[in-house]
Write an enzyme that holds these catalytic residues in place. Sequence first.
Site, PDB file in Angstrom:
ATOM      1  N   LYS A   1       0.770  -1.274  -0.068  1.00 37.48           N
ATOM      2  CA  LYS A   1      -0.074  -0.203   0.003  1.00 37.48           C
ATOM      3  C   LYS A   1       0.825   1.335   0.103  1.00 37.48           C
ATOM      4  O   LYS A   1       2.106   1.202   0.379  1.00 37.48           O
ATOM      5  CB  LYS A   1      -1.073   0.045   1.212  1.00 37.48           C
ATOM      6  CG  LYS A   1      -2.029  -1.111   0.786  1.00 37.48           C
ATOM      7  CD  LYS A   1      -3.344  -0.878   1.360  1.00 37.48           C
ATOM      8  CE  LYS A   1      -4.284  -1.838   0.923  1.00 37.48           C
ATOM      9  NZ  LYS A   1      -5.520  -2.111   1.570  1.00 37.48           N
TER      10      LYS A   1
ATOM     11  N   ARG B   1      -4.060 -10.051   5.120  1.00 39.30           N
ATOM     12  CA  ARG B   1      -4.225 -10.124   3.292  1.00 39.30           C
ATOM     13  C   ARG B   1      -3.110  -9.616   2.984  1.00 39.30           C
ATOM     14  O   ARG B   1      -2.531  -8.242   2.735  1.00 39.30           O
ATOM     15  CB  ARG B   1      -5.573  -9.372   3.207  1.00 39.30           C
ATOM     16  CG  ARG B   1      -5.884  -9.304   1.693  1.00 39.30           C
ATOM     17  CD  ARG B   1      -7.022  -8.476   1.427  1.00 39.30           C
ATOM     18  NE  ARG B   1      -7.377  -8.437  -0.043  1.00 39.30           N
ATOM     19  CZ  ARG B   1      -6.948  -7.715  -0.843  1.00 39.30           C
ATOM     20  NH1 ARG B   1      -6.048  -6.952  -0.743  1.00 39.30           N
ATOM     21  NH2 ARG B   1      -7.134  -7.844  -2.222  1.00 39.30           N
TER      22      ARG B   1
HETATM   23  N1  HH2 Z   1      -7.401  -3.791  -0.005  1.00 40.50           N
HETATM   24  C1  HH2 Z   1      -7.386  -3.813  -1.419  1.00 40.50           C
HETATM   25  C2  HH2 Z   1      -8.316  -4.587  -1.713  1.00 40.50           C
HETATM   26  N2  HH2 Z   1      -9.252  -5.384  -1.067  1.00 40.50           N
HETATM   27  N3  HH2 Z   1      -9.813  -5.805   0.919  1.00 40.50           N
HETATM   28  C3  HH2 Z   1      -9.647  -5.891   2.440  1.00 40.50           C
HETATM   29  N4  HH2 Z   1     -10.528  -6.735   3.360  1.00 40.50           N
HETATM   30  N5  HH2 Z   1      -8.986  -5.254   3.081  1.00 40.50           N
HETATM   31  C4  HH2 Z   1      -8.116  -4.187   2.197  1.00 40.50           C
HETATM   32  O1  HH2 Z   1      -7.158  -3.599   2.762  1.00 40.50           O
HETATM   33  C5  HH2 Z   1      -8.053  -4.522   0.885  1.00 40.50           C
HETATM   34  C6  HH2 Z   1      -9.136  -5.375   0.293  1.00 40.50           C
HETATM   35  C7  HH2 Z   1      -6.396  -3.172  -2.337  1.00 40.50           C
HETATM   36  O2  HH2 Z   1      -5.216  -4.169  -2.501  1.00 40.50           O
HETATM   37  P1  HH2 Z   1      -5.308  -4.952  -3.968  1.00 40.50           P
HETATM   38  O3  HH2 Z   1      -6.013  -6.087  -3.853  1.00 40.50           O
HETATM   39  O4  HH2 Z   1      -3.687  -5.373  -3.923  1.00 40.50           O
HETATM   40  O5  HH2 Z   1      -5.461  -3.985  -5.224  1.00 40.50           O
HETATM   41  P2  HH2 Z   1      -6.477  -3.723  -6.071  1.00 40.50           P
HETATM   42  O6  HH2 Z   1      -7.627  -3.371  -5.057  1.00 40.50           O
HETATM   43  O7  HH2 Z   1      -6.069  -3.067  -7.002  1.00 40.50           O
HETATM   44  O8  HH2 Z   1      -7.035  -5.107  -6.639  1.00 40.50           O
END
Ligand code: HH2
Length: 279
Positions: free
Chosen positions: A221, A255
């Site tokens: 992040k 996660r």
């Molecule tokens: N962060 C992201 C997506 N989903 N779900 C939960 N519960 N908590 C989080 O902090 C969270 C989440 C963002 O990260 P990422 O999946 O790597 O990116 P993207 O949203 O672009 O798929």
Amino acid sequence: MPALHAGSHRFSLAKPLIMGIVNVTPDSFSDGGRLPDVQAAIQHALKLREEGADILDVGGESTRPGAAAVPATEEICRVLPVIEALAGHGCVVSVDTMKPEVMRAALDAGAAMVNDVMALRAPGALEAVAASGAAVCLMHMLGAPQSMQQAPCYADVVDEVKQFLQGRVQACEAAGMGRERLVIDPGFGFGKTLEHNLALLRHLNCLAELNVPVLAGLSRKSMLGALTGRGVEAREFAGVAAHLAAVARGARLLRVHNVAAMRDALAIWNAVEEQQDGT
Ligand code: HH2
């Protein structure tokens, strides 16, 4: 010791669980474009399980700041074949979605958990999950992904996030869901400045007081980039440190993108904690 029930799966939370991230999106901020097809996503997910992921979180819509919304039909096309295949391999699958249509399709295809950055606030989402035996992760987000990073403002970020999550836990319980199916998450980076994120991490134990397992999602992040000056691809060490800081304050699920690194870090953490307990 609390437990987590996700469909037919039962997890003890005596030790933190690892949720491995499987993005099936062409525009995701960290690994987007690298997993363009279903087979690649499945192989990647199976590797994460091999490396120690307890749960695989499959997402078909990016929630990064400013990301374009994806229609439900497109999102279903992206995630369904991956969920079906992983469930067929006996994996515990979570679906990362805000849409009730996607939740229902994923649950029918074998997902045992719903990870919703909107905490089941979309009309029909609460009912879709309550009707199943699936677990749910209720995340705090201020505003919507398109606009959430435009000057987020709180009087007391920790208290406001806690109040919000308490309200969502109550809504789930009123819909008939037992606490053993619930997980809460402060939503690092979702409508938060660096100071807000740090305050939430520093005081994560306040959320743990709600007696629902806390998930921390800090992997790659922007707050890690702000503190280290590193780009998305070079935030692994910072991510491990941030997640251990979360575990020290009560987080029970992490996660992450890099499961192997987190598994090793937790092996040390768990060994030290066991020694301390005399167990
Ligand atoms: N962060 C992201 C997506 N989903 N779900 C939960 N519960 N908590 C989080 O902090 C969270 C989440 C963002 O990260 P990422 O999946 O790597 O990116 P993207 O949203 O672009 O798929």
